[in-house]
Design an enzyme around this catalytic site. Sequence first.
Site: not given
Ligand code: URA
Length: 240
Positions: A102
Amino acid sequence: MTERLQKYLARAGIASRRASEEYIRAGRVMVNGETMTELGVKVEPEDVVYFDGRPVEPEPLEYHLLNKPAGVISSASDPQGRRTVTTMAPGRARLFPVGRLDQDTTGLIILTNDGALAHRLMHPRFQVDKVYLADVEGIVGERELERLRRGVRLEDGMTAPAGARVTGKRGGNSIVELTIHQGRKRQVRRMLEAVGHPVLRLHRKRYAMLTDDELPVGATRPLTRKEVIGLQKLVTAGRQ
Ligand code: URA
């Protein structure tokens, strides 16, 4: 490495694989002095390939490890012009990230132009472990850890068994280390939210055998040959 002519052309940046097929059919590609119009042709590194009368040099395969900072997008390009992970690697090869983090998540992500390896690393069949450190709201107890380990029901189904432990506390909050091999969208955030502990901050500290030791957030380094071979082994052995 033997590979199909259209793939070789795509890797050299001539065009997409599909468009390269059209170029082959149109008689614009020569291999060792012979025009090829059939699609099944395979080429070896020593073959001499010409496109529109000019020699073609495929990009060498590159592998980099990035410790992604927050705020950077995990895609090869962004229509909104935001900073993307691929601008953070040195070199001129057109790289893409293996999987996604993310925008707000920090941590390890591989950048490569080796599509075959990337595809395998992301394939659920190979169960590549990813280890996350999450700062979460509240104090996480053994009951919640056990739910995370067994699997949590999310709107897109149950999660696979995971590793979960508390590694520290900060004020009234906890630091949870979660080890998963799936890669669903926002999975860690959703798992922790589902057990009542929303994530405040998330970092991926390990991807397969690669760790963030000596790689500060924002830095990249090339993978060693040994590491690349290690990753290839991991996804050929076919853990199921
Ligand atoms: N899980 C998440 O919630 N975010 C990420 O960036 C990677 C794994």
